[in-house]
Design a protein around this motif. Sequence first.
Motif, PDB file in Angstrom:
ATOM      1  N   GLY A  74       0.775  -1.227   0.000  1.00  0.00           N
ATOM      2  CA  GLY A  74       0.000   0.000   0.000  1.00  0.00           C
ATOM      3  C   GLY A  74       0.812   1.285   0.000  1.00  0.00           C
ATOM      4  N   THR A  75       2.146   1.190  -0.139  1.00  0.00           N
ATOM      5  CA  THR A  75       2.973   2.398  -0.093  1.00  0.00           C
ATOM      6  C   THR A  75       3.381   2.905  -1.472  1.00  0.00           C
ATOM      7  OG1 THR A  75       5.074   1.188   0.046  1.00  0.00           O
ATOM      8  CG2 THR A  75       3.952   1.710   2.138  1.00  0.00           C
ATOM      9  N   TYR A  76       2.978   2.211  -2.521  1.00  0.00           N
ATOM     10  CA  TYR A  76       3.403   2.609  -3.858  1.00  0.00           C
ATOM     11  C   TYR A  76       2.317   2.330  -4.885  1.00  0.00           C
ATOM     12  CZ  TYR A  76       4.267  -2.389  -4.398  1.00  0.00           C
ATOM     13  OH  TYR A  76       4.117  -3.745  -4.438  1.00  0.00           O
ATOM     14  N   THR A  77       2.472   2.956  -6.043  1.00  0.00           N
ATOM     15  CA  THR A  77       1.655   2.658  -7.210  1.00  0.00           C
ATOM     16  C   THR A  77       2.588   2.191  -8.310  1.00  0.00           C
ATOM     17  OG1 THR A  77       1.804   4.947  -7.979  1.00  0.00           O
ATOM     18  CG2 THR A  77      -0.121   4.373  -6.661  1.00  0.00           C
ATOM     19  N   MET A  78       2.060   1.425  -9.245  1.00  0.00           N
ATOM     20  CA  MET A  78       2.877   0.947 -10.361  1.00  0.00           C
ATOM     21  C   MET A  78       2.729   1.900 -11.538  1.00  0.00           C
ATOM     22  SD  MET A  78       4.444  -1.659  -9.199  1.00  0.00           S
ATOM     23  CE  MET A  78       5.093  -2.632 -10.527  1.00  0.00           C
ATOM     24  N   LYS A  79       3.828   2.176 -12.196  1.00  0.00           N
ATOM     25  CA  LYS A  79       3.843   3.069 -13.345  1.00  0.00           C
ATOM     26  C   LYS A  79       4.438   2.307 -14.522  1.00  0.00           C
ATOM     27  CE  LYS A  79       6.066   7.289 -14.945  1.00  0.00           C
ATOM     28  NZ  LYS A  79       7.033   8.345 -14.608  1.00  0.00           N
ATOM     29  N   LYS A  80       3.756   2.318 -15.651  1.00  0.00           N
ATOM     30  CA  LYS A  80       4.275   1.679 -16.857  1.00  0.00           C
ATOM     31  C   LYS A  80       5.315   2.600 -17.478  1.00  0.00           C
ATOM     32  CE  LYS A  80       1.720  -2.040 -17.645  1.00  0.00           C
ATOM     33  NZ  LYS A  80       2.309  -3.325 -17.421  1.00  0.00           N
ATOM     34  N   VAL A  81       6.466   2.037 -17.796  1.00  0.00           N
ATOM     35  CA  VAL A  81       7.544   2.782 -18.426  1.00  0.00           C
ATOM     36  C   VAL A  81       7.986   2.000 -19.646  1.00  0.00           C
ATOM     37  CG1 VAL A  81       9.887   3.665 -18.117  1.00  0.00           C
ATOM     38  CG2 VAL A  81       8.296   3.678 -16.194  1.00  0.00           C
ATOM     39  N   SER A  82       8.159   2.687 -20.755  1.00  0.00           N
ATOM     40  CA  SER A  82       8.644   2.039 -21.966  1.00  0.00           C
ATOM     41  C   SER A  82      10.074   2.482 -22.230  1.00  0.00           C
ATOM     42  CB  SER A  82       7.773   2.407 -23.172  1.00  0.00           C
ATOM     43  OG  SER A  82       6.481   1.915 -23.005  1.00  0.00           O
ATOM     44  N   LEU A  83      10.971   1.518 -22.310  1.00  0.00           N
ATOM     45  CA  LEU A  83      12.358   1.802 -22.628  1.00  0.00           C
ATOM     46  C   LEU A  83      12.565   1.599 -24.116  1.00  0.00           C
ATOM     47  CD1 LEU A  83      14.109  -0.099 -19.702  1.00  0.00           C
ATOM     48  CD2 LEU A  83      13.463   2.305 -19.827  1.00  0.00           C
ATOM     49  N   LEU A  84      13.359   2.448 -24.720  1.00  0.00           N
ATOM     50  CA  LEU A  84      13.646   2.361 -26.149  1.00  0.00           C
ATOM     51  C   LEU A  84      15.094   1.947 -26.324  1.00  0.00           C
ATOM     52  CD1 LEU A  84      12.952   2.887 -29.148  1.00  0.00           C
ATOM     53  CD2 LEU A  84      13.648   5.251 -28.764  1.00  0.00           C
ATOM     54  N   HIS A  85      15.314   0.863 -27.064  1.00  0.00           N
ATOM     55  CA  HIS A  85      16.674   0.415 -27.386  1.00  0.00           C
ATOM     56  C   HIS A  85      16.842   0.454 -28.892  1.00  0.00           C
ATOM     57  CE1 HIS A  85      18.026  -1.114 -23.481  1.00  0.00           C
ATOM     58  NE2 HIS A  85      16.757  -1.375 -23.278  1.00  0.00           N
ATOM     59  N   VAL A  86      17.836   1.166 -29.350  1.00  0.00           N
ATOM     60  CA  VAL A  86      18.191   1.185 -30.765  1.00  0.00           C
ATOM     61  C   VAL A  86      19.618   0.693 -30.865  1.00  0.00           C
ATOM     62  CG1 VAL A  86      18.498   2.602 -32.824  1.00  0.00           C
ATOM     63  CG2 VAL A  86      16.626   3.114 -31.251  1.00  0.00           C
ATOM     64  N   ASP A  87      19.809  -0.424 -31.549  1.00  0.00           N
ATOM     65  CA  ASP A  87      21.143  -1.013 -31.700  1.00  0.00           C
ATOM     66  C   ASP A  87      21.503  -1.083 -33.171  1.00  0.00           C
ATOM     67  OD1 ASP A  87      21.587  -1.614 -28.943  1.00  0.00           O
ATOM     68  OD2 ASP A  87      20.156  -3.256 -29.155  1.00  0.00           O
ATOM     69  N   ARG A  88      22.779  -0.953 -33.425  1.00  0.00           N
ATOM     70  CA  ARG A  88      23.274  -1.119 -34.785  1.00  0.00           C
ATOM     71  C   ARG A  88      23.536  -2.600 -35.019  1.00  0.00           C
ATOM     72  NH1 ARG A  88      27.431   3.041 -37.355  1.00  0.00           N
ATOM     73  NH2 ARG A  88      26.422   2.960 -39.375  1.00  0.00           N
ATOM     74  N   LYS A  89      23.155  -3.094 -36.179  1.00  0.00           N
ATOM     75  CA  LYS A  89      23.351  -4.511 -36.502  1.00  0.00           C
ATOM     76  C   LYS A  89      24.802  -4.794 -36.764  1.00  0.00           C
ATOM     77  CE  LYS A  89      19.193  -4.815 -39.151  1.00  0.00           C
ATOM     78  NZ  LYS A  89      18.649  -5.299 -40.368  1.00  0.00           N
TER      79      LYS A  89
END
Length: 113
Positions: A98-113
Amino acid sequence: MDQTVRRYHQLKQKQKEIEQELAELRQQIMNHCTDQGLTEFEIGNYSVKIIAQDRREYDEHKLYRALPALWWKISKADSSKISSMLKLNDITEDDLQGTYTMKKVSLLHVDRK
């Protein structure tokens, strides 16, 4: 020293500009993925992945009430410190109920092949 301070200021300005451009480009890529319903794609020599994460956002007042004896170790709701305390068994998941809420976070990864 004058040149050092001047160069530092120039680089800080450049850093702000780069961070702003990165944020804008990130948003464009994220919008593209959302519009196309994609979580990953390849373009040219690059692969792009969107990784969804859940992050806890703690309410400091609730956290203090739940952990009064340990508040001095935290002093501010710092997720990494709280995670460390969980790993060290200083606190349990039940203590944090009960001390926190969940937050959706989107991480972006761009890698060179």
